[in-house]
Scaffold this motif. Structure first.
Motif, short mmCIF file in Angstrom:
data_model
loop_
_atom_site.label_atom_id
_atom_site.label_comp_id
_atom_site.label_asym_id
_atom_site.label_seq_id
_atom_site.Cartn_x
_atom_site.Cartn_y
_atom_site.Cartn_z
N MET A 54 2.02 -39.12 -123.26
CA MET A 54 2.63 -37.75 -123.14
C MET A 54 1.70 -36.69 -123.83
N GLY A 55 0.39 -37.22 -124.27
CA GLY A 55 -0.47 -36.25 -124.73
C GLY A 55 -1.10 -36.68 -125.87
N PHE A 56 -1.77 -35.89 -126.65
CA PHE A 56 -2.28 -36.12 -128.01
C PHE A 56 -1.60 -35.83 -129.15
N GLU A 57 -1.66 -36.73 -129.95
CA GLU A 57 -0.62 -36.81 -131.22
C GLU A 57 -0.86 -35.52 -132.03
N GLY A 58 0.24 -34.96 -132.18
CA GLY A 58 0.25 -33.72 -132.94
C GLY A 58 0.09 -32.46 -131.91
N ASP A 59 0.05 -32.60 -130.45
CA ASP A 59 -0.30 -31.63 -129.75
C ASP A 59 1.21 -31.54 -129.06
N GLN A 60 1.57 -30.06 -129.11
CA GLN A 60 3.00 -29.88 -128.54
C GLN A 60 3.00 -28.71 -127.42
N GLY A 68 3.24 -29.96 -120.16
CA GLY A 68 3.51 -31.34 -120.78
C GLY A 68 4.03 -32.23 -119.72
N GLY A 69 4.40 -33.46 -120.29
CA GLY A 69 4.93 -34.53 -119.40
C GLY A 69 3.65 -35.49 -119.02
N VAL A 70 3.98 -36.49 -118.18
CA VAL A 70 2.98 -37.52 -117.99
C VAL A 70 1.94 -37.16 -117.06
N ASP A 71 2.26 -36.30 -116.23
CA ASP A 71 1.25 -35.58 -115.08
C ASP A 71 0.37 -34.46 -115.78
N LYS A 72 0.92 -33.97 -117.12
CA LYS A 72 0.00 -32.79 -117.49
C LYS A 72 -0.15 -33.27 -119.20
N ALA A 73 -0.60 -34.57 -119.25
CA ALA A 73 -0.78 -34.94 -120.76
C ALA A 73 -2.01 -34.51 -121.41
N VAL A 74 -3.18 -34.05 -120.49
CA VAL A 74 -4.49 -33.52 -121.11
C VAL A 74 -4.60 -32.52 -120.28
N HIS A 75 -4.73 -31.43 -121.05
CA HIS A 75 -5.38 -29.97 -120.30
C HIS A 75 -6.72 -30.04 -120.46
N ARG A 162 -11.30 -21.26 -110.43
CA ARG A 162 -11.59 -21.93 -111.96
C ARG A 162 -10.36 -22.11 -112.61
N CYS A 163 -9.66 -22.94 -112.27
CA CYS A 163 -8.41 -23.34 -112.71
C CYS A 163 -8.28 -24.70 -113.86
N GLY A 164 -9.39 -25.30 -113.77
CA GLY A 164 -9.18 -26.46 -114.74
C GLY A 164 -8.17 -27.60 -114.13
N GLY A 165 -7.54 -28.41 -114.98
CA GLY A 165 -6.86 -29.30 -114.59
C GLY A 165 -6.12 -30.25 -115.62
N TYR A 166 -5.55 -31.08 -115.15
CA TYR A 166 -4.61 -32.25 -115.98
C TYR A 166 -4.93 -33.56 -115.75
N PHE A 167 -5.19 -34.43 -116.91
CA PHE A 167 -5.00 -35.73 -116.63
C PHE A 167 -3.76 -36.33 -117.04
N ARG A 168 -3.40 -37.45 -116.31
CA ARG A 168 -2.43 -38.35 -116.90
C ARG A 168 -3.11 -39.73 -117.38
N VAL A 169 -2.47 -40.11 -118.74
CA VAL A 169 -3.12 -41.22 -119.26
C VAL A 169 -2.54 -42.62 -118.75
N VAL A 170 -3.67 -43.33 -118.27
CA VAL A 170 -3.41 -44.78 -117.85
C VAL A 170 -3.42 -45.77 -118.85
N GLU A 171 -4.39 -45.68 -119.78
CA GLU A 171 -4.38 -46.59 -121.30
C GLU A 171 -4.57 -45.58 -122.29
N GLU A 172 -3.78 -45.81 -123.39
CA GLU A 172 -3.80 -44.92 -124.45
C GLU A 172 -4.90 -45.50 -125.45
N GLY A 173 -5.24 -44.41 -126.31
CA GLY A 173 -6.65 -44.71 -127.03
C GLY A 173 -7.16 -43.44 -127.82
N GLU A 174 -7.77 -43.56 -128.93
CA GLU A 174 -8.33 -42.73 -129.76
C GLU A 174 -9.32 -41.99 -128.77
N VAL A 175 -9.51 -40.53 -128.96
CA VAL A 175 -10.47 -39.75 -128.61
C VAL A 175 -10.87 -38.94 -129.56
N ALA A 176 -12.36 -38.74 -129.76
CA ALA A 176 -12.79 -37.64 -130.73
C ALA A 176 -13.76 -36.84 -130.17
#
Length: 238
Positions: A54-60, A68-75, A162-176
């Motif tokens: 559902m997105g990054f920990e601490g992000d709302q 938000g949601g699975v299809d808009k987990a990461v902008h 120039r809209c940007g986009g969204y990722f859904r998450v297939v495999e969870e993991g840390e990102v830095a």
């Protein structure tokens, strides 16, 4: 078979290899005097953050009905668009300090190389320890105008693509910040974010070949559900 039908063809281009320039996390904050909230003003972090379905920990998000949601987990938003926006505002005779830093468009990830003409719906990328998939472009709304204090900016985003986009998450993991972004799988079609956005949001549904194009999108399983439903709705209006 007409263009737009979902079939495997030789749409092979160079795989994307870049990095997370800025990672941004945030939550709802007061946005307007009427009590409207927005999470657009995200802040950069300098540490690894867990990315879940559902997105990054601490992000709302402020309005789960449309964000938000699975299809808009990461902008994500392409870093190379910033100079273009700076030039756009300069041509109008003013500057906007929000463009001095990543995060002006509410993105979680700012990176170069993730432009709408390169990424296709369904492309998969490894970001840090997570695996993500391109789900859709980002449709701007009035909040972008208010955020920048520029009436009509959302319309310019639509016309420019120039809209940007969204990722859904297939495999969870840390990102830095600084993590490698590596494309690991290419979708076997030519539905880039740019082409999809133009058809569904940018007025392309009025073109003569739109019915076949819209029908093709209704069959594109990796396209976000809300955008597939939009394709169905637009096709029904023709």
């Amino acid at each position: 078979m007409p263009m737009g039908m979902l079939h495997l063809v030789g749409y092979v281009v160079a795989m994307i290899l870049t990095q997370v320039d800025t990672l941004l996390i945030g939550g709802p904050k007061p946005f307007r005097a009427d009590g409207t909230m927005s999470a657009m003003a995200r802040a950069p972090v300098d540490r690894p953050v867990m990315l879940g379905k559902m997105g990054f920990e601490g992000d709302q998000v402020a309005d789960p009905a449309v964000h938000g949601g699975v299809d808009k987990a990461v902008h994500f938003y392409p870093a190379e668009h910033y100079p273009r926006w700076i030039a756009h505002f300069a041509a109008e005779g003013f500057t906007n300090p929000k463009l001095d830093y990543a995060g002006a468009f509410g993105e979680n990830i700012s990176a170069s190389g993730l432009t709408e003409d390169k990424l296709r719906i369904g492309d998969r990328l490894r970001i840090g320890k997570a695996l993500v998939e391109v789900a859709q472009g980002r449709q701007p709304c009035w909040k972008l105008d208010h955020h920048f204090g520029v009436h009509g900016l959302s319309g310019v985003v639509i016309s420019s693509g120039r809209c940007g986009g969204y990722f859904r998450v297939v495999e969870e993991g840390e990102v830095a910040p600084g993590d490698r972004i590596e494309q690991v799988e290419q979708a076997g079609h030519d539905w880039t974010i740019a082409r999809t956005f133009k058809l569904l949001i940018g007025g392309g549904h009025k073109a003569a070949d739109a019915p076949a194009e819209l029908q093709a999108l209704t069959q594109l399983e990796t396209l976000a559900e809300s955008w597939r439903l939009r394709a169905v709705k637009l096709a029904a209006q023709l």
